[in-house]
Design a protein around this motif. Structure first.
Motif, short mmCIF file in Angstrom:
data_model
loop_
_atom_site.label_atom_id
_atom_site.label_comp_id
_atom_site.label_asym_id
_atom_site.label_seq_id
_atom_site.Cartn_x
_atom_site.Cartn_y
_atom_site.Cartn_z
N UNK A 1 6.72 12.76 -6.98
CA UNK A 1 6.16 12.46 -5.68
C UNK A 1 4.75 12.96 -5.47
N UNK A 2 4.16 13.55 -6.51
CA UNK A 2 2.80 14.10 -6.39
C UNK A 2 1.96 13.62 -7.57
N UNK A 3 1.19 12.57 -7.40
CA UNK A 3 0.33 12.03 -8.46
C UNK A 3 1.10 11.88 -9.77
N UNK A 4 2.32 11.31 -9.68
CA UNK A 4 3.20 11.29 -10.84
C UNK A 4 2.63 10.48 -12.00
N UNK A 5 2.01 9.32 -11.71
CA UNK A 5 1.45 8.51 -12.80
C UNK A 5 0.29 9.23 -13.49
N UNK A 6 -0.57 9.88 -12.69
CA UNK A 6 -1.68 10.64 -13.27
C UNK A 6 -1.15 11.80 -14.11
N UNK A 7 -0.20 12.54 -13.56
CA UNK A 7 0.35 13.69 -14.28
C UNK A 7 1.04 13.27 -15.57
N UNK A 8 1.85 12.21 -15.50
CA UNK A 8 2.54 11.75 -16.69
C UNK A 8 1.56 11.19 -17.73
N UNK A 9 0.48 10.57 -17.25
CA UNK A 9 -0.54 10.08 -18.18
C UNK A 9 -1.19 11.24 -18.92
N UNK A 10 -1.53 12.29 -18.19
CA UNK A 10 -2.10 13.48 -18.84
C UNK A 10 -1.09 14.10 -19.79
N UNK A 11 0.16 14.17 -19.34
CA UNK A 11 1.22 14.76 -20.16
C UNK A 11 1.39 14.03 -21.49
N UNK A 12 1.53 12.70 -21.42
CA UNK A 12 1.73 11.95 -22.66
C UNK A 12 0.46 11.87 -23.49
N UNK A 13 -0.68 12.20 -22.87
CA UNK A 13 -1.94 12.21 -23.61
C UNK A 13 -1.96 13.27 -24.70
N UNK A 14 -1.04 14.22 -24.58
CA UNK A 14 -0.95 15.24 -25.63
C UNK A 14 -0.56 14.62 -26.97
N UNK A 15 0.12 13.45 -26.91
CA UNK A 15 0.52 12.79 -28.16
C UNK A 15 -0.70 12.26 -28.93
#
Length: 388
Positions: free
Chosen positions: A125-139
């Motif tokens: 509920x808090x910038x979830x797409x942005x956060x998940x994009x940054x998160x998966x960017x670790x790959x």
């Protein structure tokens, strides 16, 4: 530490160790072929073995994390990754290489499921797409680093040193995860349980298929791209550096896609359009000499769907169903990632060229837009029923 962006930074670096370890085989595939006398089919199997435990462990992974706790589970996972790397670093028997890869993969599975749940806990509920994009960017960041560093290590010191390096990075991850703190209320939510309704389960299954197929397509670039360029006369180091262009640019395009999805509220169209372009570029890569140009385009566009796709499951999951839901999501992802490289390796062996693996990748990415449409239909029906 209670700043969610600082927490995300920790999760990013720890997750990077998984990508770095996964890519270790593909980064020195030609070298492994010389040392062990194996071909592309065997290399493909070894690559895919990393994801094999996910078919069994992803679903109960959330329950394991709920029982042991976030931090103990991640530490145990990192210890498995370290142990697997050490086995591969110290043996010259192909069967033990495969065993070490499976152990590493088991750790990678547990770590992936747990880190995703931890990140979602902080950003639902808090910038979830942005956060998940940054998160998966670790790959892509981890893969890019491995493509630059590991071929040089392998050329200079041998394959054993490559796997020792991946084990050392996993051990560093253990120290980093000690700084993690759960968000307020996470323990209470995790302790409760709930069942996924039928449409929510179906939506999560489709989301997992989308993520798996898209990643299979992307994986063909860095898994078989170096071998494709080696067939064309490139050195191992030069091929790895060229393919790493995709991953370095993805470091920019993945969070950019998440930001655009949150900013313009059109994640569906962004993901579909980007997927169609990436599928075309993958097919072009195996047929063109404009290698760098195509790789740059893939890097600039290919990261855009990551955030929107990773945020799909969060749309139908609540805190009480998040652990089991992410387990289902990753079961489908790992099944695709286990089969993809193995099938690609077999096809490459039959065709006598790694180019066919890129074609397979184009087809898997092309399958994503219809599945995205199906996901939206399921969610729409579910929402209508909830209102009636």
């Amino acid at each position: 530490m209670r700043n969610r962006w600082a927490i995300l930074a920790i999760l990013f670096v720890v997750r990077l160790t998984i990508a770095f370890q996964f890519q270790s085989v593909a980064a020195v595939a030609p070298l492994l072929g010389e040392i062990f006398g194996v071909g592309l089919a065997d290399i493909g199997i070894l690559i895919g073995l990393y994801f094999t435990p996910g078919v069994v462990l992803a679903l109960p992974g959330g329950a394991i994390g709920r029982t042991l706790g976030d931090k103990p589970t991640t530490i145990a996972a990192l210890l498995l990754m370290t142990a697997g790397s050490l086995v591969m670093a110290t043996t010259d028997i192909w069967g033990l290489q495969m065993a070490g890869r499976l152990v590493s993969g088991a750790g990678g599975v547990l770590l992936t499921v747990q880190l995703t749940k931890m990140g979602t806990d902080w950003f639902a509920g808090k910038e979830i797409a942005t956060a998940m994009a940054i998160f998966v960017n670790s790959w892509p960041a981890g893969v890019a680093i491995s493509l630059l560093v590991l071929p040089a290590i392998g050329t200079a010191y041998g394959a054993g040193a490559v796997f020792a390096a991946t084990g050392a990075l996993s051990a560093i991850g253990i120290a980093l995860i000690m700084f993690y703190q759960p968000p307020p209320g996470a323990t209470v939510s995790a302790a409760s349980s709930a069942r996924l309704d039928r449409l929510a389960l179906l939506a999560v299954i489709v989301a997992g298929l989308i993520w798996g197929l898209y990643n299979v397509g992307f994986a063909m670039i860095f898994s078989f791209g170096p071998s494709l360029l080696a067939e064309r006369g490139w050195s191992i180091a030069a091929a790895g550096s060229a393919i790493s262009v995709v991953m370095w640019l993805s470091v920019v395009s993945v969070p950019a896609g998440g930001y655009l999805a949150d900013r313009f509220k059109r994640p569906f169209m962004l993901a579909i359009t980007s997927s169609l372009v990436v599928a075309a570029l993958l097919a072009w890569l195996s047929r063109s000499d404009a290698v760098i140009t195509i790789l740059v385009l893939i890097g600039l566009i290919g990261g855009h769907p990551a955030g929107p796709i990773m945020s799909l499951a969060a749309r139908v999951l609540v805190p009480e169903t998040r652990a089991i839901g992410m387990g289902v999501f990753y079961t489908l992802f790992y099944a695709a990632m286990m089969l993809g490289p193995a099938v690609a390796g077999r096809l490459a062996k039959s065709a006598g060229t790694a180019a066919v693996a890129l074609d397979l990748g184009a087809l898997t990415v092309l399958a994503c837009p219809p599945l995205m449409w199906l996901f939206e239909r399921i969610v729409s029906v579910r929402n209508r029923r909830a209102k009636s």
